[in-house]
Design a protein around this motif. Structure first.
Motif, short mmCIF file in Angstrom:
data_model
loop_
_atom_site.label_atom_id
_atom_site.label_comp_id
_atom_site.label_asym_id
_atom_site.label_seq_id
_atom_site.Cartn_x
_atom_site.Cartn_y
_atom_site.Cartn_z
N GLY A 36 58.50 -70.56 -3.40
CA GLY A 36 59.79 -70.00 -3.03
C GLY A 36 60.91 -71.02 -3.04
N GLY A 37 60.57 -72.29 -3.17
CA GLY A 37 61.60 -73.33 -3.16
C GLY A 37 61.96 -73.83 -4.53
N ALA A 89 70.11 -64.70 -1.49
CA ALA A 89 68.75 -65.22 -1.58
C ALA A 89 67.90 -64.36 -2.52
CB ALA A 89 68.12 -65.28 -0.19
N MET A 90 68.05 -63.05 -2.41
CA MET A 90 67.28 -62.16 -3.29
C MET A 90 67.68 -62.36 -4.75
SD MET A 90 66.79 -58.60 -1.20
CE MET A 90 68.50 -58.25 -1.06
N THR A 92 68.91 -65.02 -6.09
CA THR A 92 68.44 -66.33 -6.50
C THR A 92 66.95 -66.30 -6.83
OG1 THR A 92 70.13 -67.44 -5.19
CG2 THR A 92 68.21 -68.75 -5.79
N HIS A 93 66.16 -65.64 -5.99
CA HIS A 93 64.72 -65.56 -6.26
C HIS A 93 64.43 -64.78 -7.53
CE1 HIS A 93 63.09 -67.72 -2.91
NE2 HIS A 93 63.81 -67.03 -2.04
N VAL A 94 65.20 -63.74 -7.79
CA VAL A 94 65.01 -62.97 -9.02
C VAL A 94 65.37 -63.81 -10.23
CG1 VAL A 94 65.88 -61.00 -10.34
CG2 VAL A 94 65.23 -60.70 -7.95
N ARG A 95 66.48 -64.53 -10.15
CA ARG A 95 66.93 -65.37 -11.28
C ARG A 95 65.98 -66.51 -11.57
NH1 ARG A 95 72.77 -67.29 -10.18
NH2 ARG A 95 71.62 -69.13 -10.77
N HIS A 96 65.33 -67.05 -10.54
CA HIS A 96 64.48 -68.22 -10.72
C HIS A 96 63.00 -67.89 -10.56
CE1 HIS A 96 67.79 -71.02 -11.01
NE2 HIS A 96 68.35 -70.41 -9.98
N GLY A 97 62.56 -66.90 -11.26
CA GLY A 97 61.13 -66.64 -11.28
C GLY A 97 60.72 -65.28 -10.77
N GLY A 98 61.56 -64.62 -10.06
CA GLY A 98 61.27 -63.27 -9.62
C GLY A 98 60.04 -63.12 -8.76
N LEU A 99 59.84 -64.03 -7.81
CA LEU A 99 58.70 -63.92 -6.91
C LEU A 99 58.92 -62.73 -5.99
CD1 LEU A 99 58.17 -67.68 -6.04
CD2 LEU A 99 56.75 -66.26 -7.51
N ASN A 100 58.24 -61.65 -6.28
CA ASN A 100 58.47 -60.39 -5.58
C ASN A 100 58.25 -60.48 -4.08
OD1 ASN A 100 59.18 -59.12 -7.94
ND2 ASN A 100 57.08 -58.49 -8.38
N LYS A 101 57.30 -61.32 -3.64
CA LYS A 101 57.06 -61.39 -2.21
C LYS A 101 58.25 -62.01 -1.47
CE LYS A 101 54.42 -65.70 -2.30
NZ LYS A 101 53.17 -66.33 -1.96
N PHE A 102 58.96 -62.94 -2.11
CA PHE A 102 60.13 -63.53 -1.45
C PHE A 102 61.32 -62.58 -1.49
CE2 PHE A 102 57.62 -67.32 -2.47
CZ PHE A 102 57.48 -67.80 -1.17
N ASN A 106 63.06 -61.29 1.88
CA ASN A 106 64.51 -61.34 2.09
C ASN A 106 65.10 -59.96 2.35
OD1 ASN A 106 64.73 -63.95 -0.35
ND2 ASN A 106 64.84 -64.18 1.85
N LEU A 107 64.55 -58.94 1.69
CA LEU A 107 65.00 -57.58 1.92
C LEU A 107 64.68 -57.14 3.35
CD1 LEU A 107 66.33 -55.06 0.74
CD2 LEU A 107 64.07 -54.33 -0.04
N THR A 108 63.54 -57.57 3.85
CA THR A 108 63.17 -57.27 5.24
C THR A 108 64.15 -57.93 6.21
OG1 THR A 108 60.85 -57.11 4.60
CG2 THR A 108 61.32 -57.44 6.95
N TYR A 109 64.45 -59.21 5.97
CA TYR A 109 65.41 -59.91 6.82
C TYR A 109 66.79 -59.25 6.74
CZ TYR A 109 61.95 -63.69 6.95
OH TYR A 109 60.82 -64.44 7.11
N LEU A 110 67.17 -58.81 5.54
CA LEU A 110 68.45 -58.12 5.36
C LEU A 110 68.48 -56.84 6.19
CD1 LEU A 110 70.36 -57.56 2.09
CD2 LEU A 110 69.87 -55.62 3.55
N ALA A 111 67.40 -56.07 6.15
CA ALA A 111 67.35 -54.82 6.91
C ALA A 111 67.43 -55.09 8.41
CB ALA A 111 66.08 -54.05 6.58
#
Length: 128
Positions: A36-37, A89-90, A92-102, A106-111
């Motif tokens: 994730g980093g 954050a979402m 960024t994660h999609v652009r840099h590898g799309g790690l679905n769990k992250f 992030n969607l959970t934290y957003l909610a």
């Protein structure tokens, strides 16, 4: 509902604290090697540290204003800012590898942050 909002605020503050400490005080090269980093590999040290400091401020802003009863309106404002941070954050994660769990995390934290902002701006406001 007040208890649920306090629990959400505490959880988000803990997440922000851990994330802020890691970004502000851990070397960028070490962060880039963690799951994730990977996105830090393409970001400047100043940007990563700035995000860390913002997350540390968010941790304080989600709890302290209400606890010390000084400008408690900052709690929902901070939660609303956390929503914006999680959108970034979402993306960024999609652009840099799309790690679905992250992205899902992030969607959970957003909610949770949206729920906190809604609750503290609305039915469980500190000013009512």
């Amino acid at each position: 509902m007040n208890l649920a909002l306090w629990i959400v605020a505490g959880l988000l503050a803990a997440v922000a604290l851990v994330g802020g400490i890691s970004k502000a005080f851990v070397r960028k090269e070490k962060l880039a090697g963690t799951p994730g980093g990977e996105w830090t590999e393409h970001a400047s040290v100043g940007f990563v540290r700035t995000l860390g400091v913002l997350e540390l401020l968010a941790a304080a802003g989600l709890i302290l204003p209400a606890v010390v009863d000084i400008a408690p309106v900052l709690v929902p404002v901070t939660a609303a800012c956390w929503v914006v941070l999680m959108v970034g954050a979402m993306l960024t994660h999609v652009r840099h590898g799309g790690l679905n769990k992250f992205v899902a995390l992030n969607l959970t934290y957003l909610a949770l942050a949206a729920f906190l902002a809604w609750g503290r701006f609305g039915p469980q406001s500190f000013t009512s």
